[in-house]
Design a protein around this motif. Sequence first.
Motif, PDB file in Angstrom:
ATOM      1  N   GLN A 285     -21.951  12.840   5.842  1.00  0.00           N
ATOM      2  CA  GLN A 285     -23.051  12.781   6.802  1.00  0.00           C
ATOM      3  C   GLN A 285     -23.046  13.984   7.730  1.00  0.00           C
ATOM      4  N   LYS A 286     -21.862  14.424   8.120  1.00  0.00           N
ATOM      5  CA  LYS A 286     -21.750  15.605   8.970  1.00  0.00           C
ATOM      6  C   LYS A 286     -22.345  16.826   8.259  1.00  0.00           C
ATOM      7  N   ALA A 287     -21.999  16.995   6.989  1.00  0.00           N
ATOM      8  CA  ALA A 287     -22.518  18.129   6.217  1.00  0.00           C
ATOM      9  C   ALA A 287     -24.031  18.040   6.056  1.00  0.00           C
ATOM     10  N   LEU A 288     -24.538  16.853   5.766  1.00  0.00           N
ATOM     11  CA  LEU A 288     -25.986  16.684   5.610  1.00  0.00           C
ATOM     12  C   LEU A 288     -26.729  16.980   6.908  1.00  0.00           C
ATOM     13  N   ASP A 289     -26.150  16.566   8.020  1.00  0.00           N
ATOM     14  CA  ASP A 289     -26.774  16.841   9.319  1.00  0.00           C
ATOM     15  C   ASP A 289     -26.838  18.342   9.590  1.00  0.00           C
ATOM     16  N   ILE A 290     -25.755  19.042   9.273  1.00  0.00           N
ATOM     17  CA  ILE A 290     -25.723  20.495   9.489  1.00  0.00           C
ATOM     18  C   ILE A 290     -26.730  21.189   8.568  1.00  0.00           C
ATOM     19  N   LEU A 291     -26.709  20.824   7.303  1.00  0.00           N
ATOM     20  CA  LEU A 291     -27.581  21.474   6.323  1.00  0.00           C
ATOM     21  C   LEU A 291     -29.056  21.216   6.613  1.00  0.00           C
ATOM     22  N   SER A 292     -29.363  20.093   7.240  1.00  0.00           N
ATOM     23  CA  SER A 292     -30.761  19.762   7.547  1.00  0.00           C
ATOM     24  C   SER A 292     -31.375  20.721   8.562  1.00  0.00           C
ATOM     25  N   THR A 293     -30.541  21.477   9.274  1.00  0.00           N
ATOM     26  CA  THR A 293     -31.043  22.429  10.276  1.00  0.00           C
ATOM     27  C   THR A 293     -31.268  23.827   9.687  1.00  0.00           C
ATOM     28  N   TRP A 294     -30.882  24.029   8.434  1.00  0.00           N
ATOM     29  CA  TRP A 294     -31.032  25.339   7.811  1.00  0.00           C
ATOM     30  C   TRP A 294     -32.444  25.508   7.255  1.00  0.00           C
ATOM     31  N   ASN A 295     -32.864  26.745   7.131  1.00  0.00           N
ATOM     32  CA  ASN A 295     -34.203  27.044   6.626  1.00  0.00           C
ATOM     33  C   ASN A 295     -34.248  27.300   5.128  1.00  0.00           C
ATOM     34  N   ASN A 296     -33.152  27.818   4.561  1.00  0.00           N
ATOM     35  CA  ASN A 296     -33.193  28.326   3.192  1.00  0.00           C
ATOM     36  C   ASN A 296     -32.480  27.445   2.171  1.00  0.00           C
ATOM     37  N   ILE A 297     -32.097  26.249   2.592  1.00  0.00           N
ATOM     38  CA  ILE A 297     -31.444  25.317   1.669  1.00  0.00           C
ATOM     39  C   ILE A 297     -31.965  23.908   1.915  1.00  0.00           C
ATOM     40  N   LYS A 298     -32.165  23.183   0.839  1.00  0.00           N
ATOM     41  CA  LYS A 298     -32.479  21.756   0.924  1.00  0.00           C
ATOM     42  C   LYS A 298     -31.287  20.979   0.385  1.00  0.00           C
ATOM     43  N   ASP A 355     -11.826  22.322   5.660  1.00  0.00           N
ATOM     44  CA  ASP A 355     -12.310  22.995   4.451  1.00  0.00           C
ATOM     45  C   ASP A 355     -13.828  22.920   4.366  1.00  0.00           C
ATOM     46  N   ASN A 356     -14.391  21.764   4.671  1.00  0.00           N
ATOM     47  CA  ASN A 356     -15.849  21.616   4.636  1.00  0.00           C
ATOM     48  C   ASN A 356     -16.515  22.551   5.633  1.00  0.00           C
ATOM     49  N   ALA A 357     -15.939  22.648   6.822  1.00  0.00           N
ATOM     50  CA  ALA A 357     -16.490  23.538   7.854  1.00  0.00           C
ATOM     51  C   ALA A 357     -16.441  24.995   7.395  1.00  0.00           C
ATOM     52  N   ASN A 358     -15.341  25.390   6.767  1.00  0.00           N
ATOM     53  CA  ASN A 358     -15.206  26.769   6.280  1.00  0.00           C
ATOM     54  C   ASN A 358     -16.224  27.074   5.184  1.00  0.00           C
ATOM     55  N   LEU A 359     -16.435  26.120   4.289  1.00  0.00           N
ATOM     56  CA  LEU A 359     -17.414  26.333   3.221  1.00  0.00           C
ATOM     57  C   LEU A 359     -18.818  26.487   3.793  1.00  0.00           C
ATOM     58  N   LEU A 360     -19.188  25.602   4.693  1.00  0.00           N
ATOM     59  CA  LEU A 360     -20.536  25.670   5.254  1.00  0.00           C
ATOM     60  C   LEU A 360     -20.751  26.963   6.039  1.00  0.00           C
ATOM     61  N   MET A 361     -19.730  27.429   6.726  1.00  0.00           N
ATOM     62  CA  MET A 361     -19.833  28.703   7.455  1.00  0.00           C
ATOM     63  C   MET A 361     -20.041  29.862   6.491  1.00  0.00           C
ATOM     64  N   ALA A 362     -19.263  29.870   5.399  1.00  0.00           N
ATOM     65  CA  ALA A 362     -19.386  30.947   4.419  1.00  0.00           C
ATOM     66  C   ALA A 362     -20.731  30.885   3.708  1.00  0.00           C
ATOM     67  N   LEU A 363     -21.187  29.693   3.407  1.00  0.00           N
ATOM     68  CA  LEU A 363     -22.477  29.526   2.738  1.00  0.00           C
ATOM     69  C   LEU A 363     -23.628  29.953   3.639  1.00  0.00           C
ATOM     70  N   LYS A 364     -23.526  29.623   4.902  1.00  0.00           N
ATOM     71  CA  LYS A 364     -24.580  29.987   5.854  1.00  0.00           C
ATOM     72  C   LYS A 364     -24.712  31.492   5.978  1.00  0.00           C
ATOM     73  N   GLU A 365     -23.589  32.193   5.933  1.00  0.00           N
ATOM     74  CA  GLU A 365     -23.621  33.661   6.015  1.00  0.00           C
ATOM     75  C   GLU A 365     -24.411  34.276   4.871  1.00  0.00           C
ATOM     76  N   ILE A 366     -24.421  33.596   3.725  1.00  0.00           N
ATOM     77  CA  ILE A 366     -25.096  34.119   2.538  1.00  0.00           C
ATOM     78  C   ILE A 366     -26.601  33.806   2.562  1.00  0.00           C
ATOM     79  N   VAL A 367     -26.959  32.577   2.920  1.00  0.00           N
ATOM     80  CA  VAL A 367     -28.331  32.121   2.690  1.00  0.00           C
ATOM     81  C   VAL A 367     -29.222  32.096   3.929  1.00  0.00           C
ATOM     82  N   GLU A 368     -28.627  32.082   5.115  1.00  0.00           N
ATOM     83  CA  GLU A 368     -29.460  31.964   6.313  1.00  0.00           C
ATOM     84  C   GLU A 368     -29.658  33.323   7.002  1.00  0.00           C
TER      85      GLU A 368
END
Length: 368
Positions: A285-298, A355-368
Motif C-alpha cells: 500500500q505504501k508503494a501504491l500510494d507513492i506511485l499514484s503521485t507520479w506522472n509517468n507511471i501507472k 529495499d522498496n524505498a531504494n527501488l522507488l527512488m531509483a525508478l523515479k530518477e529514470i521516469v519522472e
Amino acid sequence: MSNTQETLHHAHGGDLDAIQRKYQIPKEEIKDFSGNINPLGFPKSAELALANNLHLISTYPDKQYTALREAISTYTNANKDHIVVGNGSTELISTFIQTVAAKNSIVLGPAYSEYEREITLLGGGFAYFPLEEKNDFQLDIDHLIASLTKEIGMLVICNPNNPTGTAISTMDLERILTHCKAIGASVLVDETYIEFADNINEICAIPLVESFDNLFVIRGTSKFFAAPGIRLGYGVSSNKEFLHHLQSNQDPWSVNSLAAFVGEHIFSDFDFHKETQTLVSTERQKALDILSTWNNIKAYPSSANFILLKLLTDKTTSAAIFEHLIQKKLLIRNAASFTFLDETYLRFCILAPEDNANLLMALKEIVE
C-alpha cells in the motif's frame, strides 16, 4: 535485443545465476525484485527443526504423506482426502493438464508461461482470454462465460493473477465453475500468491472444492514460504477419479523426506504467516500510494506481493529500465514477454522497507 537479453527477459523471475553470468555481479549483492519471494525468508522455526532432523535424508518419506496432508488440511480447511502433494506446484500443474487432456483450453492472460508450455507439449489447442488494460486487468465475467463453449475442455485461472495482481472473488469463481460444470470443462485455479492477499477469504477457491468436482486448486511453497529449493506443492480436488489418476501417474516419492518434514512445520507457524501478511500489505500500500503521485507511471492495484507498472512516457522502455537498474544491483521484471503486454510494462515484488524505498527512488530518477 541480443539473444542473451531475450533469454533473460523471457525467463522466470529470480534467475540470479543467469543475471550473475551476464552482468558479472555477484548474485548475493543483487536485490531481487523479480522472483516474488517472501522477503522474510524461510521460517526460522522450520529452519531450526530441519537442522535438527537432517538424518531424515537417509529415510524414505511416507508414501501416503499422511502427516503432511493433515498439516495442509489444518492450514487450508480442506478435506485431507482431497489433498495431493507434488514436487512443486509445477509438477501438479503438468500432471493435471496431462490428466484432463483437453483438446481445447482457455487461459486467462497475461499469465505464467508454464500453462501454455504444458498444454502445447501435449498437443492441445489453447487460446488466451484477455484481462484488458482498459479494465485495469479486472476479469469481465460475462465475456468469459460467453467464450466458454462446449468445445472448451479446460479453463486455467491464476488467482491472484501473475503478473497483473488482480483477483477474482469466490462468488464469481462459483459462477464460472457452475458454467464449466454444465459444459463439461475442468478448471485449474492456481493460488500461488493468494496468501499475500488482504482478502484471502473472499477470493479463495478451496471452499468450492466440495461442491465442484471439476475444480483443482493448486498452491506452492516457493513464494509465501520462501522455499523454492524444497520443491513442495499441493493441490485440492474432490474428483476421486482424477485424484486416483493423478497419484497413479506421479513418480513414487515425488516429495522427498526433507520437504515433507518441512511442510509439516511451515503450515503451523502462524506468527510467520501473520508477520508476512502485515509486512507485504503495509509495504504494498505504501508503494501504491507513492506511485499514484507520479506522472509517468501507472500502478495497478494488486492482491499479490508484486505490483505491475505501465510506463506513460515514451522516453524509456521496460528493457532500458531493467538495464539501468541492474547496474545498481536492483533486479526487476521486464514484463514485455507476458502475453498482451509490451515494452511499456514492468513488475516488481515487495521486499524489505528499505529495499522498496531504494527501488522507488531509483525508478523515479529514470521516469519522472
